[in-house]
Design a protein around this motif. Sequence first.
Motif, PDB file in Angstrom:
ATOM      1  N   ALA A 111      38.444  46.902  26.116  1.00  0.00           N
ATOM      2  CA  ALA A 111      38.139  46.918  27.548  1.00  0.00           C
ATOM      3  C   ALA A 111      38.571  45.595  28.160  1.00  0.00           C
ATOM      4  O   ALA A 111      38.561  44.554  27.487  1.00  0.00           O
ATOM      5  CB  ALA A 111      36.642  47.136  27.774  1.00  0.00           C
ATOM      6  N   ARG A 112      38.976  45.658  29.401  1.00  0.00           N
ATOM      7  CA  ARG A 112      39.303  44.432  30.125  1.00  0.00           C
ATOM      8  C   ARG A 112      38.133  44.102  31.040  1.00  0.00           C
ATOM      9  O   ARG A 112      37.799  44.860  31.941  1.00  0.00           O
ATOM     10  CB  ARG A 112      40.574  44.611  30.958  1.00  0.00           C
ATOM     11  N   LEU A 113      37.513  42.964  30.802  1.00  0.00           N
ATOM     12  CA  LEU A 113      36.336  42.560  31.562  1.00  0.00           C
ATOM     13  C   LEU A 113      36.692  41.436  32.530  1.00  0.00           C
ATOM     14  O   LEU A 113      37.477  40.538  32.188  1.00  0.00           O
ATOM     15  CB  LEU A 113      35.224  42.107  30.614  1.00  0.00           C
ATOM     16  N   GLN A 114      36.132  41.500  33.707  1.00  0.00           N
ATOM     17  CA  GLN A 114      36.441  40.529  34.757  1.00  0.00           C
ATOM     18  C   GLN A 114      35.444  39.388  34.742  1.00  0.00           C
ATOM     19  O   GLN A 114      34.228  39.603  34.795  1.00  0.00           O
ATOM     20  CB  GLN A 114      36.415  41.212  36.132  1.00  0.00           C
ATOM     21  N   GLY A 115      35.939  38.159  34.638  1.00  0.00           N
ATOM     22  CA  GLY A 115      35.077  36.991  34.695  1.00  0.00           C
ATOM     23  C   GLY A 115      34.786  36.587  36.140  1.00  0.00           C
ATOM     24  O   GLY A 115      35.062  37.340  37.087  1.00  0.00           O
ATOM     25  N   ASP A 116      34.275  35.407  36.327  1.00  0.00           N
ATOM     26  CA  ASP A 116      33.907  34.905  37.646  1.00  0.00           C
ATOM     27  C   ASP A 116      35.170  34.504  38.403  1.00  0.00           C
ATOM     28  O   ASP A 116      35.787  33.472  38.126  1.00  0.00           O
ATOM     29  CB  ASP A 116      32.968  33.701  37.502  1.00  0.00           C
TER      30      ASP A 116
END
Length: 300
Positions: free
Chosen positions: A7-12
């Motif tokens: 999965a590609r997770l979005q950081g801040d």
Amino acid sequence: MAGPCSARLQGDASAFSAALRALVNNPQFSDVTFVVGREQQKVFAHRCVLACRCQAFRGMLTQVPVGSQDSSSSVPPQGPFILGNVQPEVFLAVIEFLYTNSVTLNSHIVLEVLTSSVEYGLQDLCKLCVKFIKDTLTVEQVCEALQAAVTYGQTDLQEHCLAFIEGCTAAVVRTQGFCELSDVVLARVLRSDRLAVDELDLVHAVREWAHVSSAVLERPVPEVAALPVRELRLPLLAPSELVTLESHNQRDLLIPVESIVAAWRVHALRKGSGVPSRLCRPRRGTRPRDHHRHLEPHAK
């Protein structure tokens, strides 16, 4: 046995943007320098950021030095690159956008930033400039904005500026920006039926515009005004106003004699025969005259 999941997770995003913003015009780790404007202000940048964000900068930063035969072995130019025709504040706004995908604009630089966005092929920056212009448009700025919109093919901004001018025409024609319009753009404005100003006031405004343009371009008044004058609706003027117009016209020949003759013919025949229908059609701000009732059937 189940396969691995991914999965590609979005950081801040804000933290990432702030980190890149700290690199704007930061000499630390920079590998390319620009010397900008008459002030010759140095602006520091990072080649990889510029190249990946803008095709124009990619070409500039990878060009082969003069005399080199092998582009693969040549050292990319380090600069400094001289950009004498752009204000440092404008160039820094472009750099800010390339680093952060956001831009800090104000009314003094936005039209120049728009120009740079077109030159560098930055469509998203162009959209941001157009939005800012539309949101902050003023009587003093609208003509300059319209001229830029026409020059750079920004149809949406053109329509917005024209609608703005239609809403406060009497104030707009008294601005310096009005006198600086090109003949093509002025003619486009004069084609509108919704201008909130009387025709006699438009004639005076076009005369003033023509004298300014004549002085700037060093060309005769009739020559610079040939295109806009065709859009003046002289048949809407009363006979007494036409007499005064003829008197003024003897001094500068702003309006072709045949146009004035055609307006007199409308009065003599009490109809708009032989005159384009648009020239007999009152605008939104046209003051009523007695003879207008004879023009109404023709205008329809």
